[in-house]
Motif scaffolding. Structure first.
Motif, PDB file in Angstrom:
ATOM      1  N   GLY A  42       0.990  -1.201   0.191  1.00  0.00           N
ATOM      2  CA  GLY A  42      -0.050  -0.026  -0.105  1.00  0.00           C
ATOM      3  C   GLY A  42       0.780   1.059   0.061  1.00  0.00           C
ATOM      4  N   ARG A  46       0.461   4.616  -2.475  1.00  0.00           N
ATOM      5  CA  ARG A  46       0.355   5.715  -1.668  1.00  0.00           C
ATOM      6  C   ARG A  46       1.637   6.693  -2.089  1.00  0.00           C
ATOM      7  NH1 ARG A  46      -2.513   6.244   3.016  1.00  0.00           N
ATOM      8  NH2 ARG A  46      -3.820   4.557   3.371  1.00  0.00           N
ATOM      9  N   ARG A 101       0.321   9.351   4.296  1.00  0.00           N
ATOM     10  CA  ARG A 101      -0.913   8.960   5.133  1.00  0.00           C
ATOM     11  C   ARG A 101      -1.948  10.237   5.258  1.00  0.00           C
ATOM     12  NH1 ARG A 101      -0.673   3.677   5.342  1.00  0.00           N
ATOM     13  NH2 ARG A 101       1.844   3.116   5.358  1.00  0.00           N
ATOM     14  N   VAL A 109      -5.881   7.775  -3.509  1.00  0.00           N
ATOM     15  CA  VAL A 109      -4.918   6.469  -3.797  1.00  0.00           C
ATOM     16  C   VAL A 109      -5.615   5.465  -4.476  1.00  0.00           C
ATOM     17  CG1 VAL A 109      -4.943   5.647  -1.473  1.00  0.00           C
ATOM     18  CG2 VAL A 109      -3.136   4.926  -2.826  1.00  0.00           C
ATOM     19  N   ARG A 119      -0.219  -0.100 -11.844  1.00  0.00           N
ATOM     20  CA  ARG A 119      -0.268  -1.709 -11.327  1.00  0.00           C
ATOM     21  C   ARG A 119       0.905  -2.491 -11.837  1.00  0.00           C
ATOM     22  NH1 ARG A 119      -3.820  -1.789  -7.751  1.00  0.00           N
ATOM     23  NH2 ARG A 119      -3.010  -3.580  -7.227  1.00  0.00           N
ATOM     24  N   GLY A 139      -1.127  -6.436   0.939  1.00  0.00           N
ATOM     25  CA  GLY A 139      -1.608  -5.921  -0.097  1.00  0.00           C
ATOM     26  C   GLY A 139      -3.057  -6.079  -0.451  1.00  0.00           C
TER      27      GLY A 139
HETATM   28  O1   DC Z   1      -3.138  -0.716   2.542  1.00  0.00           O
HETATM   29  P1   DC Z   1      -3.372   0.768   2.109  1.00  0.00           P
HETATM   30  O2   DC Z   1      -4.513   1.381   2.726  1.00  0.00           O
HETATM   31  O3   DC Z   1      -2.262   1.638   2.532  1.00  0.00           O
HETATM   32  O4   DC Z   1      -3.535   0.812   0.594  1.00  0.00           O
HETATM   33  C1   DC Z   1      -3.689   1.993  -0.195  1.00  0.00           C
HETATM   34  C2   DC Z   1      -4.702   1.978  -1.359  1.00  0.00           C
HETATM   35  O5   DC Z   1      -3.525   1.250  -2.359  1.00  0.00           O
HETATM   36  C3   DC Z   1      -5.670   1.221  -1.258  1.00  0.00           C
HETATM   37  O6   DC Z   1      -6.821   1.969  -1.334  1.00  0.00           O
HETATM   38  C4   DC Z   1      -5.731   0.366  -2.661  1.00  0.00           C
HETATM   39  C5   DC Z   1      -4.158   0.184  -3.110  1.00  0.00           C
HETATM   40  N1   DC Z   1      -3.381  -0.936  -3.095  1.00  0.00           N
HETATM   41  C6   DC Z   1      -3.523  -1.909  -4.121  1.00  0.00           C
HETATM   42  O7   DC Z   1      -4.432  -1.380  -5.147  1.00  0.00           O
HETATM   43  N2   DC Z   1      -2.827  -2.799  -4.304  1.00  0.00           N
HETATM   44  C7   DC Z   1      -2.149  -3.279  -3.316  1.00  0.00           C
HETATM   45  N3   DC Z   1      -1.303  -4.505  -3.469  1.00  0.00           N
HETATM   46  C8   DC Z   1      -1.886  -2.480  -1.939  1.00  0.00           C
HETATM   47  C9   DC Z   1      -2.719  -1.448  -2.156  1.00  0.00           C
END
Ligand code: DC
Length: 231
Positions: A42, A46, A101, A109, A119, A139
């Motif tokens: 994440g 972010r 954050r 995000v 991605r 994740g």
């Molecule tokens: O876990 P987090 O709240 O810090 O993640 C932030 C954003 O990142 C979440 O809304 C979706 C994206 N994310 C993602 O799409 N794939 C991941 N492997 C990790 C996070």
């Protein structure tokens, strides 16, 4: 944590789940127990959102945001500061550990992480980091897309209300001015985007173990995962 016999430790452990489900806290506890590294992916999404905001890029401009994701430098380093951080997050050479954050990043995000090129860029970085093994990776799509070959896959569930309550208490403890209703709304909004996107949506892998933490403490969840590791 009680003593158990741990033979044949899984080389790669994935923990997926929705926003504020406790993945990071639990992942770090498991990783520390075995001397593994823990990567919360994440942070990487972010970082892209945070840098886009810093550069005043239009978040809805898929091409610009994709190009940013393909050139950004993200370093996650041992903490150099005792302000409550677990790591230093350095983005293009600047310490943005707390900036990632912010409410603004929270709001943007999920949109950034819908873009396929974003991605792909993040997935490639994540797979490279996992090459050495002995890693807990956290994740949304780690068990399904990034590391489908992982030896142990956990999917951490909790209701939006319970997750919002936990995040609200954390934010207050950090001195952030927050309102519970806003936290809940932001979590529901991110759930909707994370589960509804076309590429790598949030969902449990078919071979994952689903842990519903609504009625469990952090330590109970960790114990459950240690039981699974012990076999
Ligand atoms: O876990 P987090 O709240 O810090 O993640 C932030 C954003 O990142 C979440 O809304 C979706 C994206 N994310 C993602 O799409 N794939 C991941 N492997 C990790 C996070």
């Amino acid at each position: 944590m009680c003593d158990r016999e741990f033979q044949n430790l899984p080389d790669i452990i994935t923990i997926d789940g929705p926003a504020a489900s406790g993945k990071s806290t639990i992942g770090n506890l498991i990783a520390n127990k075995f001397g593994y590294i823990c990567l919360d992916t994440g942070i990487m999404y972010r970082a892209v959102a945070c840098q886009a905001l810093r550069e005043s890029l239009d978040i809805s401009d898929e091409l610009l945001i994709s190009q940013l994701a393909e050139r950004i430098s993200i370093d996650i380093l041992p903490s150099s500061n005792n302000d409550g951080r677990q790591f230093d997050v350095i983005i293009d050479g600047v310490d943005l550990t707390w900036d990632i954050r912010s409410n603004e990043v929270n709001q943007n995000v999920s949109e950034v992480s819908v873009y396929p090129r974003v991605r792909n860029a993040m997935t490639e970085l994540q797979r490279n980091i996992a090459k050495k093994g002995k890693i807990v990776m956290i994740g949304r799509d780690i068990g399904t897309v990034v590391l489908p070959q992982a030896d142990l896959k956990i999917y951490l569930e909790a209701s939006a209300e319970v997750r919002a309550q936990r995040r609200y208490v954390e934010d207050l403890a950090r001195g952030k001015k927050v309102c519970f209703g806003d936290v809940l709304e932001s979590i529901k909004h991110r759930d909707e985007i994370d589960t509804g996107r076309a590429v790598a949506p949030l969902k449990p892998a078919d071979d994952s173990v689903i842990v519903d933490s609504d009625q469990m403490t952090v330590y109970e969840v960790v114990e459950r995962i240690l039981d699974l590791i012990a076999g």
